[in-house]
Enzyme design. Sequence first.
Site, short mmCIF file in Angstrom:
data_model
loop_
_atom_site.label_atom_id
_atom_site.label_comp_id
_atom_site.label_asym_id
_atom_site.label_seq_id
_atom_site.Cartn_x
_atom_site.Cartn_y
_atom_site.Cartn_z
N LYS A 13 0.91 -1.23 -0.07
CA LYS A 13 0.06 0.04 -0.21
C LYS A 13 0.83 1.15 -0.10
O LYS A 13 2.14 1.31 0.32
CB LYS A 13 -0.88 -0.09 1.31
CG LYS A 13 -0.21 0.14 2.72
CD LYS A 13 0.43 1.43 3.01
CE LYS A 13 0.88 1.33 4.59
NZ LYS A 13 1.54 2.44 4.82
N GLY A 100 7.29 0.96 5.28
CA GLY A 100 6.12 1.90 5.27
C GLY A 100 5.37 1.39 3.94
O GLY A 100 4.50 2.26 3.74
N ILE A 101 5.28 0.49 3.41
CA ILE A 101 4.23 -0.03 2.49
C ILE A 101 3.29 -1.43 2.99
O ILE A 101 2.74 -1.81 2.01
CB ILE A 101 5.08 -0.30 1.05
CG1 ILE A 101 6.03 -1.22 1.39
CG2 ILE A 101 5.53 1.01 0.42
CD1 ILE A 101 6.73 -1.78 -0.03
N ASP A 138 -3.08 -0.95 10.75
CA ASP A 138 -3.37 -0.90 9.27
C ASP A 138 -3.96 -2.25 8.70
O ASP A 138 -4.28 -2.14 7.46
CB ASP A 138 -1.87 -0.58 8.55
CG ASP A 138 -1.28 0.80 8.54
OD1 ASP A 138 -2.14 1.41 9.18
OD2 ASP A 138 -0.19 1.06 8.19
#
Length: 290
Positions: A13, A100-101, A138
Amino acid sequence: MITSPTTWPSPAKLNLFLYINGRTDNGYHELQTLFQFLDHGDQLTITANDSGHITLTPDIVDLPVEQNLIWKAANALQKKTGCTLGANIHLNKILPMGGGIGGGSSNAATALVALNFLWQLGLSDDELADIGLKLGADVPVFVRGHAAFAEGVGEKLTPAQPEEKWYLVVRPDVHIATVDIFTHPQLTRNTPKRSLETLLDSEYGNDCEKIVRMIHPKVDKQLSWLLQYAPSRLTGTGSCVFAEFNSRSEAESILAQLSDNVSAFVAQGRNISPLKETLADYLSAQNRPI
């Protein structure tokens, strides 16, 4: 129970923007962010069985299996439902850790969605998201499988339809701990809240970017390079940075200019997660409601 091996995507993401609006009384940060999936990520191959045990391959160095989010997700699903079935899970790891993905959160969500299907538990997205939230902030957005505007501490999700652009995602060779960024004294924590409509019509930004660039020169260098070619930002708290393009060919032409020792890939933004599409395909093949 469905016992044939099945393969499931665990997509990356991006946070297309990320703004920090304040803090709650218990110290959590209030934020506004826009999640979009990518057509790029890890894969989980899962074979359900009646052993009651969860096995995970391959082993990850310095990470006991009981601390792996995939194992935690499967175990939490067993406890929530009382399910006595088991599974063998093989992870084909493509996404970097600490980038961070969404690698770990996406893995957990894929495990929840896939095992709910394979064990034929019948839990709703809401129920799976509730389990996922205990594993990571998340995880619910990956479970629900739709690009989303997140507010509060990340728990308030509104489906969104950002443009599905092409992205060049670059991972500088640094590992960034989220806690180090969110506890930094110079982090901006007072960005005014705005409506989704206003944010979508504004230039996108990331309140964590200034701090990350300041304390991680490699991120600063890579982002400065990307900004020569296209609008570019940090995703999440990093370390990955991304540039946005209108076509695959544009993104790949810039990728070709990167040094061979730089980790990077080109992918398209997706408002419907590849995981959600795969689940729909499996349900259709089983003649079960989507």
